[in-house]
Design a protein around this motif. Structure first.
Motif, mmCIF file in Angstrom:
data_model
loop_
_atom_site.group_PDB
_atom_site.id
_atom_site.type_symbol
_atom_site.label_atom_id
_atom_site.label_comp_id
_atom_site.label_asym_id
_atom_site.label_seq_id
_atom_site.Cartn_x
_atom_site.Cartn_y
_atom_site.Cartn_z
ATOM 1 N N THR A 1 18.834 39.549 35.584
ATOM 2 C CA THR A 1 18.460 40.816 34.966
ATOM 3 C C THR A 1 18.777 41.938 35.948
ATOM 4 O O THR A 1 18.542 41.810 37.147
ATOM 5 N N ILE A 2 19.321 43.036 35.430
ATOM 6 C CA ILE A 2 19.637 44.206 36.252
ATOM 7 C C ILE A 2 18.854 45.379 35.671
ATOM 8 O O ILE A 2 19.123 45.834 34.557
ATOM 9 N N GLN B 1 18.707 58.542 45.745
ATOM 10 C CA GLN B 1 19.686 57.596 45.226
ATOM 11 C C GLN B 1 19.152 56.918 43.966
ATOM 12 O O GLN B 1 17.964 56.590 43.869
ATOM 13 N N ARG B 2 20.044 56.735 42.999
ATOM 14 C CA ARG B 2 19.696 55.883 41.874
ATOM 15 C C ARG B 2 19.982 54.440 42.270
ATOM 16 O O ARG B 2 20.967 54.145 42.954
ATOM 17 N N CYS B 3 19.114 53.532 41.824
ATOM 18 C CA CYS B 3 19.162 52.156 42.321
ATOM 19 C C CYS B 3 18.982 51.172 41.167
ATOM 20 O O CYS B 3 18.529 51.530 40.083
ATOM 21 N N ALA B 4 19.322 49.915 41.464
ATOM 22 C CA ALA B 4 19.086 48.828 40.517
ATOM 23 C C ALA B 4 18.451 47.660 41.254
ATOM 24 O O ALA B 4 18.796 47.372 42.409
ATOM 25 N N LEU B 5 17.522 47.011 40.567
ATOM 26 C CA LEU B 5 16.905 45.790 41.074
ATOM 27 C C LEU B 5 17.463 44.625 40.269
ATOM 28 O O LEU B 5 17.331 44.571 39.046
ATOM 29 N N VAL B 6 18.088 43.692 40.976
ATOM 30 C CA VAL B 6 18.661 42.496 40.355
ATOM 31 C C VAL B 6 17.705 41.333 40.604
ATOM 32 O O VAL B 6 17.236 41.132 41.726
ATOM 33 N N THR B 7 17.424 40.555 39.550
ATOM 34 C CA THR B 7 16.489 39.436 39.670
ATOM 35 C C THR B 7 17.107 38.188 39.073
ATOM 36 O O THR B 7 17.664 38.218 37.963
ATOM 37 N N LEU B 8 17.018 37.084 39.797
ATOM 38 C CA LEU B 8 17.481 35.793 39.293
ATOM 39 C C LEU B 8 16.481 35.317 38.251
ATOM 40 O O LEU B 8 15.344 34.964 38.569
ATOM 41 N N ALA B 9 16.908 35.313 36.969
ATOM 42 C CA ALA B 9 15.985 35.113 35.856
ATOM 43 C C ALA B 9 16.105 33.752 35.195
ATOM 44 O O ALA B 9 15.186 33.341 34.472
ATOM 45 N N ASP B 10 17.198 33.036 35.410
ATOM 46 C CA ASP B 10 17.363 31.725 34.780
ATOM 47 C C ASP B 10 18.375 30.922 35.586
ATOM 48 O O ASP B 10 19.363 31.477 36.087
ATOM 49 N N ILE B 11 18.129 29.628 35.717
ATOM 50 C CA ILE B 11 18.989 28.741 36.509
ATOM 51 C C ILE B 11 19.374 27.542 35.658
ATOM 52 O O ILE B 11 18.518 26.917 35.028
ATOM 53 N N ASP C 1 19.722 49.079 31.401
ATOM 54 C CA ASP C 1 19.590 47.731 31.952
ATOM 55 C C ASP C 1 20.576 46.784 31.280
ATOM 56 O O ASP C 1 21.082 47.046 30.188
ATOM 57 N N ARG C 2 20.805 45.650 31.919
ATOM 58 C CA ARG C 2 21.679 44.637 31.346
ATOM 59 C C ARG C 2 21.329 43.266 31.900
ATOM 60 O O ARG C 2 20.608 43.139 32.884
ATOM 61 N N VAL C 3 21.867 42.234 31.265
ATOM 62 C CA VAL C 3 21.762 40.854 31.742
ATOM 63 C C VAL C 3 23.156 40.380 32.079
ATOM 64 O O VAL C 3 24.107 40.607 31.326
#
Length: 307
Positions: free
Chosen positions: A118-119, A37-47, A93-95
């Motif tokens: 960030t994705i 499977q192709r996958c993406a890791l999403v990260t909370l980068a700014d609040i 990738d994207r934001v």
């Protein structure tokens, strides 16, 4: 790159588990990648103005619509999954910005704040393997470093702070805590049951195995009613790098404990590591209340150590 899911709107979004621990999220990613499977890791980068999750919180998304993890309280995770699926389809990738400051006027965070995510589209499992090996097998702190321009992930050993370092996002992780438990009574059974239900590892201990196994991510809980049985284990606990040492007993018992250990040559600074009477609140006279109190104290210490 060919994408078997040409119509993203037809993909059924499927949350696979209610998990938020990085170890579980990365294990899901590794398994999905190994299954092709192709996958993406999403990260909370700014609040902006507060959020229900900490900086560095993750989601994992696979190309067939499965996802796990949280970057909010559950209100935006489906929308984030759609964004991740588009990134996977485009293989770039994207934001993503949601809430305050976002162009998505129909997505408003209940807390009134704003999040930047960030994705990153994962193309191999090597980095995930390195991270899991460090925190699970070796039990050492490690950081994941994301380079948005190069669309790359790398692993850095050692303890860091989560946040941006110039143009790279650093997310820090510690190994899961491990609780060494001594004691044979009802208090020990109640504590073991409650801590296990919370997903924590319990290791029964004696005076011989603490020094060999306990590390800086270990808590040592001594629930003896007899100080003579406790002291051999406590001496080993004080020689360990454990982040938490707690002992059952009231103030008079602890004064006696300190006096005996001082006479043996332990320094006041060493003895200040002992939390006694044990627990975040008290005194308690019932096993379940004591168990909750001790677990709450350990968790409060863990939160204060969060990178």
């Amino acid at each position: 790159m060919d994408n078997p899911y040409l119509n993203l709107e037809e993909i059924e979004l499927r949350p696979i588990a209610l998990v938020d621990r990085p170890r579980e999220i990365f294990a899901f990613l590794r398994g999905a990648i190994l299954n092709g499977q192709r996958c993406a890791l999403v990260t909370l980068a700014d609040i902006t103005d507060g959020a229900s999750r900490a900086l560095g919180a993750h989601m994992a998304v696979t190309e067939d619509g499965r996802y796990c993890g949280f970057v909010s309280g559950g209100c935006i995770e489906a929308a984030v999954t759609r964004e991740a699926l588009e990134a996977i389809a485009e293989d770039t990738d994207r934001v993503c910005r949601l809430g305050k400051g976002s162009s998505f006027f129909d997505i408003v965070l209940p807390c009134g704040g704003g999040l930047s995510l960030t994705i990153h589209v994962l193309r191999e499992a090597t980095t995930i393997d390195l991270l899991l090996d460090a925190v699970v097998s070796v039990r050492k702190p490690v950081s994941l470093v994301y380079d948005p321009r190069g669309q790359r992930l790398s692993v850095r050993t050692g303890l860091s702070a989560t946040g941006w370092e110039e143009d790279r996002l650093v997310t820090a992780y510690r190994p899961d805590p491990r609780i060494f438990l001594a004691g044979k009574g009802i208090e020990s059974r109640a504590f073991s049951d409650i801590a296990t239900a919370a997903g924590l590892e319990i290791v029964p201990i004696d005076a011989d195995n603490i020094l060999r196994q306990a590390d800086g991510e270990s808590a040592i809980v001594l629930l003896h009613h007899d100080i003579e049985k406790e002291l051999p284990v406590l001496r080993q606990a004080l020689a360990s790098p454990a982040f938490y040492i707690g002992c059952l007993g009231g103030r008079r018992t602890h004064a006696n404990r300190r006096q005996r250990l001082l006479k043996e040559g332990h320094s006041p600074e060493q003895l200040d590591r002992i939390r006694a009477p044990i627990g975040l609140f008290g005194p308690t006279r019932e096993a379940r209340s004591l168990a909750v109190s001790v677990l709450a104290e350990i968790m409060s210490v863990l939160e204060s150590r969060r990178p």
